[in-house]
Design a protein around this motif. Structure first.
Motif, PDB file in Angstrom:
ATOM      1  N   ILE A 109       0.859  -1.193   0.000  1.00 10.35           N
ATOM      2  CA  ILE A 109       0.000   0.000   0.000  1.00 10.35           C
ATOM      3  C   ILE A 109       0.889   1.236   0.000  1.00 10.35           C
ATOM      4  O   ILE A 109       1.649   1.467   0.950  1.00 10.35           O
ATOM      5  CB  ILE A 109      -0.951  -0.005   1.206  1.00 10.35           C
ATOM      6  CG1 ILE A 109      -1.766  -1.302   1.191  1.00 10.35           C
ATOM      7  CG2 ILE A 109      -1.855   1.223   1.176  1.00 10.35           C
ATOM      8  CD1 ILE A 109      -2.647  -1.489   2.404  1.00 10.35           C
ATOM      9  N   SER A 138       7.684   0.901  -0.226  1.00  6.55           N
ATOM     10  CA  SER A 138       7.046  -0.211  -0.952  1.00  6.55           C
ATOM     11  C   SER A 138       7.908  -0.632  -2.138  1.00  6.55           C
ATOM     12  O   SER A 138       8.029  -1.836  -2.438  1.00  6.55           O
ATOM     13  CB  SER A 138       5.676   0.204  -1.488  1.00  6.55           C
ATOM     14  OG  SER A 138       4.776   0.433  -0.450  1.00  6.55           O
ATOM     15  N   PHE A 160      -1.073  -0.557  -4.450  1.00  4.17           N
ATOM     16  CA  PHE A 160      -2.179   0.406  -4.475  1.00  4.17           C
ATOM     17  C   PHE A 160      -1.612   1.787  -4.160  1.00  4.17           C
ATOM     18  O   PHE A 160      -0.877   1.935  -3.174  1.00  4.17           O
ATOM     19  CB  PHE A 160      -3.221   0.071  -3.405  1.00  4.17           C
ATOM     20  CG  PHE A 160      -3.923  -1.226  -3.638  1.00  4.17           C
ATOM     21  CD1 PHE A 160      -5.042  -1.293  -4.452  1.00  4.17           C
ATOM     22  CD2 PHE A 160      -3.459  -2.393  -3.042  1.00  4.17           C
ATOM     23  CE1 PHE A 160      -5.693  -2.497  -4.667  1.00  4.17           C
ATOM     24  CE2 PHE A 160      -4.101  -3.592  -3.254  1.00  4.17           C
ATOM     25  CZ  PHE A 160      -5.225  -3.651  -4.067  1.00  4.17           C
ATOM     26  N   VAL A 164      -6.653   2.677  -0.569  1.00  3.01           N
ATOM     27  CA  VAL A 164      -7.070   1.565   0.300  1.00  3.01           C
ATOM     28  C   VAL A 164      -7.866   2.159   1.454  1.00  3.01           C
ATOM     29  O   VAL A 164      -7.394   3.055   2.165  1.00  3.01           O
ATOM     30  CB  VAL A 164      -5.843   0.770   0.812  1.00  3.01           C
ATOM     31  CG1 VAL A 164      -6.259  -0.234   1.887  1.00  3.01           C
ATOM     32  CG2 VAL A 164      -5.181   0.053  -0.353  1.00  3.01           C
ATOM     33  N   VAL A 224      -8.206  -6.615   1.382  1.00  2.00           N
ATOM     34  CA  VAL A 224      -7.781  -5.220   1.213  1.00  2.00           C
ATOM     35  C   VAL A 224      -8.783  -4.537   0.277  1.00  2.00           C
ATOM     36  O   VAL A 224      -8.916  -4.929  -0.882  1.00  2.00           O
ATOM     37  CB  VAL A 224      -6.361  -5.156   0.591  1.00  2.00           C
ATOM     38  CG1 VAL A 224      -5.916  -3.717   0.369  1.00  2.00           C
ATOM     39  CG2 VAL A 224      -5.358  -5.902   1.470  1.00  2.00           C
ATOM     40  N   ALA A 247     -10.155  -1.296  -1.773  1.00  2.00           N
ATOM     41  CA  ALA A 247      -9.660  -0.019  -2.316  1.00  2.00           C
ATOM     42  C   ALA A 247     -10.773   0.690  -3.080  1.00  2.00           C
ATOM     43  O   ALA A 247     -11.648   0.048  -3.673  1.00  2.00           O
ATOM     44  CB  ALA A 247      -8.487  -0.282  -3.253  1.00  2.00           C
ATOM     45  N   VAL A 300       2.085  -1.933   4.712  1.00  2.00           N
ATOM     46  CA  VAL A 300       1.455  -0.611   4.730  1.00  2.00           C
ATOM     47  C   VAL A 300       2.560   0.447   4.628  1.00  2.00           C
ATOM     48  O   VAL A 300       3.096   0.917   5.625  1.00  2.00           O
ATOM     49  CB  VAL A 300       0.608  -0.434   6.013  1.00  2.00           C
ATOM     50  CG1 VAL A 300      -0.133   0.898   5.965  1.00  2.00           C
ATOM     51  CG2 VAL A 300      -0.386  -1.581   6.164  1.00  2.00           C
ATOM     52  N   ALA A 357       2.268   3.495   3.586  1.00  2.18           N
ATOM     53  CA  ALA A 357       1.385   4.616   3.223  1.00  2.18           C
ATOM     54  C   ALA A 357       1.814   5.935   3.839  1.00  2.18           C
ATOM     55  O   ALA A 357       1.020   6.870   3.918  1.00  2.18           O
ATOM     56  CB  ALA A 357      -0.041   4.262   3.633  1.00  2.18           C
TER      57      ALA A 357
END
Ligand SMILES: Cc1cc2nc3c(=O)[nH]c(=O)nc-3n(C[C@H](O)[C@H](O)[C@H](O)COP(=O)(O)OP(=O)(O)OC[C@H]3O[C@@H](n4cnc5c(N)ncnc54)[C@H](O)[C@@H]3O)c2cc1C
Length: 500
Positions: free
Chosen positions: A19, A25, A44, A214, A226, A228, A246, A248
């Protein structure tokens, strides 16, 4: 497709869901791709491209943090300079250099010049107290092989020779100055680095869903569901994933809470925004080739240490000065003004209250920074560039940092942390990162720690591959000068830094 997050249909099944399309990520995805090529991965990202938040080059300072020049990593304790934090960060940056080198050799990363450039790292002391501290810091580091070619000078002519832009108009008689420096420093474009990783990931089959936020993560048997929202169509869709990362940024805490990860109970986030002054005037850029870090103002958080940086972005050089502290309740630069309000929960209220009571110095500092207008900011810049002309500089909004407030037992109520905190559940099938500093520079080391924590049982099987990625894995380079030197030569060559 569904227009309701609760009824969203599971449309895909993947091994790994990542995410956020920032550097964290990107790095974890690359590691897992190499360790388990058959595992399916899906990314995502709520924005319409990669690395548009903190990892974007103008949103961070791009310093390859290895404690060569940052004075907050060498605090003075009982009259002694404590270098332990500096050693630790330097050690982690060597892991980054090795990992990036390996990925270049592998063809995953393609163009080192686009993401890393050699730029001298300089520490700057003003006034006799700071000069004395800097000299002792230099003495504590100069013979350490992890801090190569360090030099120190309190001689005005040497200052002028190394830092012409910072010398013009400076009254050397009014205040004593000194510098320590090394050519071994780097400027890193973490945005370009993340993009190169995602380009390779896509080519290897990773699906990257941009414009997808998400909104929920829930347990569904042994997997994670998950959910989104497609921000362009308003539709919701769900994916089953065996492992969720995560990454994010400022929104990580909220998502880990939604997933019911108990390890974040009591945690809170404190947003600190920032501004830079930027100049692209070629005459100024020409006169400065360094990242110059000074001492933080009293009460200022460590990440607000002022610095004047040469940046190399998209092949072009620029200058960045700051950061000036600011305040916004948003948890991401492109977040919502309701972020802070929405993150206050019964379990973290005492953490917030505790920090509000304890961090008076920080509050005072932030208020004074927020009240600074452009002219006042230029006044601060003049401590570094005495002849600064306001016409050469523009204000740029920096990335948003969400500092971690860790819960603490009574009688304390919570403490503000300035580091990066890795969170995972006991089963090791969900993990996330909170906090921002030293951040992007040490991403590979943080991701190796994540692998150890979440995939411990596979580490023996993965051992050889990890050793290929990071040849010094398992060895403390601070204790092995020979290996450090070998790794230094290998990474200088592969990252093409020796040609800079
Ligand atoms: C002012 C400043 C200066 C800094 N200077 C340095 C430096 O000099 N050197 C250094 O090493 N580090 C520095 N850092 C830290 C560094 O920038 C960060 O540690 C790093 O970029 C974090 O990467 P990330 O991938 O975790 O987060 P980000 O790059 O912020 O990526 C997170 C992504 O997740 C997305 N996202 C969020 N929520 C969702 C959701 N629900 N669904 C889908 N996507 C979502 C966001 O849109 C974003 O793209 C600095 C940071 C700041 C703010």
């Amino acid at each position: 497709m569904s227009s309701d997050k609760k009824t969203a249909q599971v449309v895909d099944e993947v091994e790994v869901a990542l995410i956020g399309a920032g550097i964290m990520s990107a790095t974890l995805g690359a590691m897992l791709r190499e360790l388990e090529p058959s595992w399916t991965q899906m990314v995502f990202e709520r924005l319409d491209g990669p690395a548009l938040e903190s990892s974007s080059p103008w949103n961070n300072a791009g310093t390859g943090h290895s404690a060569l020049c940052e004075l907050n990593y060498t605090p003075e304790k009982n009259g002694r300079i404590d270098v332990s934090k500096a050693m630790n960060i330097n050690e982690k940056f060597q892991i980054s250099r090795q990992f990036w080198s390996h990925q270049l050799n592998n063809g995953i990363l393609t163009d080192p010049r686009a993401f890393i450039n050699q730029v001298p790292h300089v520490s700057f002391a003003q006034g006799s107290i700071q000069v004395d501290y800097l000299k002792r810091r230099f003495d504590a580091l100069k013979d350490n092989h992890m801090f190569p070619n360090m030099q120190f000078s309190d001689d005005d002519a040497t200052f002028q020779e190394n830092l012409p832009l910072m010398s013009e108009g400076r009254d050397f008689n009014a205040q004593k100055v000194a510098i320590s420096w090394t050519d071994a420093g780097t400027d890193v474009n973490f945005g370009a680095l993340a993009k190169q990783f995602f380009t390779a990931a896509k080519a290897a089959g990773t699906e990257i869903r941009y414009g997808h936020e998400v909104v929920d993560i829930k347990r569904d048997g042994s997997k994670w569901r998950v959910t989104a929202k497609n921000l362009h169509t308003g539709d919701y869709e769900a994916v089953h994933a065996k492992f969720v990362f995560v990454g994010a940024g400022g929104y990580a805490l909220d998502l880990l809470r939604k997933a019911g990860v108990r390890e974040v109970s009591g945690f809170a986030g404190f947003p600190v925004s920032g501004l830079w002054l930027r100049s692209k005037n070629p005459e100024l850029v020409e006169q400065h080739n360094a990242k110059v870090y000074g001492k933080a103002a009293v009460g200022a958080p460590p990440m607000s240490v002022p610095h004047l940086d040469t940046r190399v972005i998209d092949g072009e050089k620029g200058l960045l000065f700051g950061p000036y502290g600011g305040w916004s309740p948003k948890f991401l630069k492109k977040g919502s003004y309701l972020d802070l309000f929405k993150s206050i929960r019964p379990d973290n209220l005492t953490s917030y209250l505790g920090v509000a009571a304890q961090e008076f110095g920080l509050t005072k500092y932030l208020v004074s920074e927020v009240l600074k207008d452009f002219d006042k900011r230029v006044e601060t810049l003049k401590e570094y560039v005495p002849n600064a002309d306001p016409n050469d500089w523009e204000t740029v909004v920096a990335g948003q940092r969400v500092q971690v407030i860790k819960p603490a037992g009574a009688p304390q109520f919570g403490s503000l942390e300035f580091g990066t905190t890795l969170i995972n559940n006991p089963e090791g099938n969900i993990a996330g990162l909170l906090g921002a500093s030293p951040g992007a520079s040490i991403t590979p080391a943080v991701m190796v720690e994540l692998l150890e924590r979440c995939f411990g049982e596979r580490m023996i099987q993965w051992g050889d591959k990890i050793q290929e990625m990071i040849p010094s894995y398992g060895v403390k380079l601070s204790k092995d000068k020979k290996l450090y030197n070998e790794m230094w030569e290998y990474t200088q060559k592969t990252l093409q830094l020796e040609q800079n």
